[in-house]
Design a protein around this motif. Structure first.
Motif, short mmCIF file in Angstrom:
data_model
loop_
_atom_site.label_atom_id
_atom_site.label_comp_id
_atom_site.label_asym_id
_atom_site.label_seq_id
_atom_site.Cartn_x
_atom_site.Cartn_y
_atom_site.Cartn_z
N PHE A 1 -26.99 10.11 -33.67
CA PHE A 1 -27.61 10.16 -35.00
C PHE A 1 -28.70 9.45 -34.94
N LEU A 2 -28.62 8.29 -34.67
CA LEU A 2 -29.91 7.18 -34.82
C LEU A 2 -30.81 7.58 -33.88
N ILE A 3 -30.46 7.83 -32.57
CA ILE A 3 -31.38 8.09 -31.51
C ILE A 3 -32.32 9.37 -31.90
N ARG A 4 -31.83 10.38 -32.43
CA ARG A 4 -32.42 11.51 -32.67
C ARG A 4 -33.11 11.13 -34.01
N ARG A 5 -32.80 10.66 -34.68
CA ARG A 5 -33.45 10.16 -36.27
C ARG A 5 -34.69 9.57 -35.85
N VAL A 6 -34.50 8.57 -34.94
CA VAL A 6 -35.94 7.72 -34.47
C VAL A 6 -37.05 8.68 -33.83
N ALA A 7 -36.46 9.44 -33.10
CA ALA A 7 -37.25 10.22 -32.23
C ALA A 7 -37.93 11.39 -32.90
N HIS A 8 -37.56 11.75 -34.03
CA HIS A 8 -38.13 12.66 -35.00
C HIS A 8 -38.50 11.92 -36.48
N SER A 9 -38.76 10.62 -36.24
CA SER A 9 -39.01 10.03 -37.63
C SER A 9 -40.27 10.77 -38.37
N GLU A 10 -41.14 11.31 -37.73
CA GLU A 10 -42.18 12.12 -38.30
C GLU A 10 -41.84 12.93 -39.60
N ILE A 11 -40.22 13.41 -39.48
CA ILE A 11 -39.84 14.21 -40.36
C ILE A 11 -39.75 13.56 -41.74
N PHE A 12 -38.84 12.32 -41.80
CA PHE A 12 -38.72 11.82 -42.77
C PHE A 12 -39.88 10.84 -43.36
N VAL A 13 -40.69 10.64 -42.25
CA VAL A 13 -42.25 9.87 -42.99
C VAL A 13 -42.94 10.99 -43.63
N LYS A 14 -42.93 12.20 -43.22
CA LYS A 14 -43.76 12.80 -44.08
C LYS A 14 -43.07 13.31 -45.30
#
Length: 276
Positions: free
Chosen positions: A253-266
């Protein structure tokens, strides 16, 4: 939450330092502001702690969220009260007259989680205290990563201690684990609740925070933190998973969330535009 009345003491700790274990010796006071009924207590190392009990409403899930959220925050450089494992024996709290608390303590025998008490700290008040844009952006990024729904104007979950900002109470993070389904979908979610974050109006440097923290949260670092979760807290909802397989879900969960952080940053950037 209970942190709004009480403060905590912390040693200077480095991220991913193995947690110490203390024995809870004396029950001092129930902290009734939060629904989980944590307590102020003395431990065998001579310090006071706020103990979060595994027998409370969200049981072990709240302890896991507190542990993961706090240690990730520590790794990223935020000031966090030291977290320790807290052992409760069967005799602890027997003199407590409140039946609700007695039941809580009886259901919490064994390993719990506790935070050092910061004597003299005061609650962060967004109306009179300022947080700079860099710090605000970094805290918003952290809370979007761990899906923390509870750093709002109602519960800021931050303290000022010796003129420094301390983060507390991450037990409402990782809300996906309460249902334990579709964790892959949750890992890539934009986290719409970020719109309620108390520091979002000041968070004008989210892109810089993203660039900084993605490099720090390596797979190795995240797995080291996840491996701090004790087996006793990893209770499969249907007994189909082992503690190791459940740790792997948290890690992925954490590894994927960090890798795709642009989703929650946007999502955070878009939500901020509606506020300014």
């Amino acid at each position: 939450m209970f942190f709004s009345t009480f403060a905590f003491y912390s040693k200077k700790m480095h991220a991913t330092t193995p947690l110490r274990t203390v024995q809870v010796m004396r029950y001092i006071l129930a902290l009734r502001e939060g629904g989980s009924l944590p307590a102020l207590a003395d431990a065998d190392d001579g310090f006071k702690y706020v103990v979060k009990f595994r027998g409370a409403g969200h049981q072990e899930k709240a302890l896991i969220a507190e542990l993961l959220g706090g240690e990730i925050a520590r790794l990223l450089g935020f000031k966090i009260p030291e977290l320790v494992y807290a052992e409760l024996d069967e005799a602890f709290g027997r003199t407590e007259g409140d039946e609700e608390i007695q039941d809580l303590l009886q259901g919490s025998q064994g390993l719990n989680l506790a935070l050092h008490f910061l004597s003299g700290a005061i609650n962060y008040d967004p109306l009179v205290m300022e947080v700079d844009a860099e710090t605000a952006s970094e805290i918003v990024w952290l809370d979007a990563l761990i899906t923390n729904v509870d750093r709002t104007f109602k519960n800021t979950n931050m303290l000022m201690w010796h003129k420094e900002l301390w983060l507390i109470d991450h037990g409402a993070s990782f809300f996906f684990h309460h249902s334990w389904v579709n964790w892959e979908k949750h890992a890539l979610s934009p986290f719409a609740f970020i719109k309620d974050h108390v520091l979002l109006p000041q968070a004008s440097q989210l892109a810089a925070a993203d660039a900084k923290f993605k490099n720090m949260l390596t797979e190795e670092a995240l797995r080291t933190i996840v491996n701090l979760i004790p087996d006793a807290w990893l209770v499969s909802p249907d007994e189909s998973e082992t503690p190791d397989s459940m740790r792997e879900v948290y890690a992925q969960f954490l590894i994927r969330r960090v890798a795709h952080s642009e989703i929650f940053v946007k999502e955070a950037q878009d939500a901020r535009k509606t506020l300014i």
